[in-house]
Write an enzyme that holds these catalytic residues in place. Sequence first.
Site, PDB file in Angstrom:
ATOM      1  CG  ASP A   1       1.857  -3.380  -4.068  1.00 20.63           C
ATOM      2  OD1 ASP A   1       2.111  -2.552  -3.168  1.00 20.63           O
ATOM      3  OD2 ASP A   1       1.382  -4.516  -3.833  1.00 20.63           O
ATOM      4  CG  HIS A   2       5.341   3.084  -3.130  1.00 20.47           C
ATOM      5  ND1 HIS A   2       6.669   2.744  -3.288  1.00 20.47           N
ATOM      6  CD2 HIS A   2       5.315   4.448  -3.079  1.00 20.47           C
ATOM      7  CE1 HIS A   2       7.409   3.826  -3.320  1.00 20.47           C
ATOM      8  NE2 HIS A   2       6.620   4.889  -3.193  1.00 20.47           N
ATOM      9  NE  ARG A   3       1.460  -4.394  -0.691  1.00 24.88           N
ATOM     10  CZ  ARG A   3       0.787  -5.539  -0.661  1.00 24.88           C
ATOM     11  NH1 ARG A   3       0.518  -6.121   0.508  1.00 24.88           N
ATOM     12  NH2 ARG A   3       0.367  -6.108  -1.777  1.00 24.88           N
TER      13      ARG A   3
END
Length: 442
Positions: free
Chosen positions: A412-414
């Site tokens: 999850d690039h968040r």
Amino acid sequence: MAFEFKLPDIGEGIHEGEIVKWFVKPNDEVDEDDVLAEVQNDKAVVEIPSPVKGKVLELKVEEGTVATVGQTIITFDAPGYEDLQFKGSDESDDAKTEAQVQSTAEAGQDVAKEEQAQEPAKATGAGQQDQAEVDPNKRVIAMPSVRKYAREKGVDIRKVTGSGNNGRVVKEDIDSFVNGGAQEAAPQETAAPQETAAKPAAAPAPEGEFPETREKMSGIRKAIAKAMVNSKHTAPHVTLMDEVDVTNLVAHRKQFKQVAADQGIKLTYLPYVVKALTSALKKFPVLNTSIDDKTDEVIQKHYFNIGIAADTEKGLLVPVVKNADRKSVFEISDEINGLATKAREGKLAPAEMKGASCTITNIGSAGGQWFTPVINHPEVAILGIGRIAEKAIVRDGEIVAAPVLALSLSFDHRMIDGATAQNALNHIKRLLNDPQLILMEA
């Protein structure tokens, strides 16, 4: 008046379930707690026991049909039980029939009937009921878990006075009875499954220029679809693909495969990956987080539970190896094999699919290599493992053939930056390249 039995609330926020199998048919005689049917939801397969003693009149829902909570699924001719469904809020709201439901995986066996014939035993304490006064036909209101608890304690539940609503027997009543000096009950008899109801006729073959058929999605497939859509809509996925020379890993497994077999354990490569991933979660704690999308808070997990995606005939299930950081490779291997068997048989309990920190999915078992696995939201990463294939690699300046394992890490690039994810993957590769390090670091 016929007794109408409605699909009970089986907890876990589930509002419907598919009738997988009926164990009874019209005109069958049943006792309280005999298993009526298996119901499958998006969590597990659940056995539905009978709340009454009587004769089956009609099956209201066919096998393969999805029923909703509160829908009548079966009717009985059960003299003396007709008023059970009209007892009012004290009974229906407090117990709500969910007390009569038991997960097959939690119970580990079919719900058993109490032995009808008991020999009188001498009273040994003040809490003991008069054995001679026990009515063998006495109807007892109690949850299956309480009945099971009574059997484990060696107590004939018919001898216990219930303190709950409408005389319901609760665990505290069993404990009080035991503390009063109860004698062991006679061995129980297991309720034998009865013949299944006849299956509906097959649908006619589709016709026309573009033949099609339609069918309802199963509960598990709907849950998978909802989870996948939610994950892809919520978490911006990035996938790293890499590979690692596992020559030493293959040799290590070969060395200890027979040692494991002598202990009744089938040793695979998967527990090594579990230990390597667990070590990565410790070294890179951001992989062991989740995001509360409602409050925009980051949740740091201080436990290391690894989900193992299992392919079954009914769909993808993810049983969880709890506290993987505290278990050996042998222990994890044995647990994975047990969970996989339960998954294939549809006997996983909801609790066995909860609490994962991170998940592993194995496409290698189907012959695949690299892929883009979907994160099991609200987790923030998932490790995909492909097949081990012989490849040409450069070792000490020479080209040699070696077993190479394909790895795919979606994150999850968040929460996770690309460099952090690659460093975590490098750590996993290092441990799998030299499994001796798993003992030292994982």
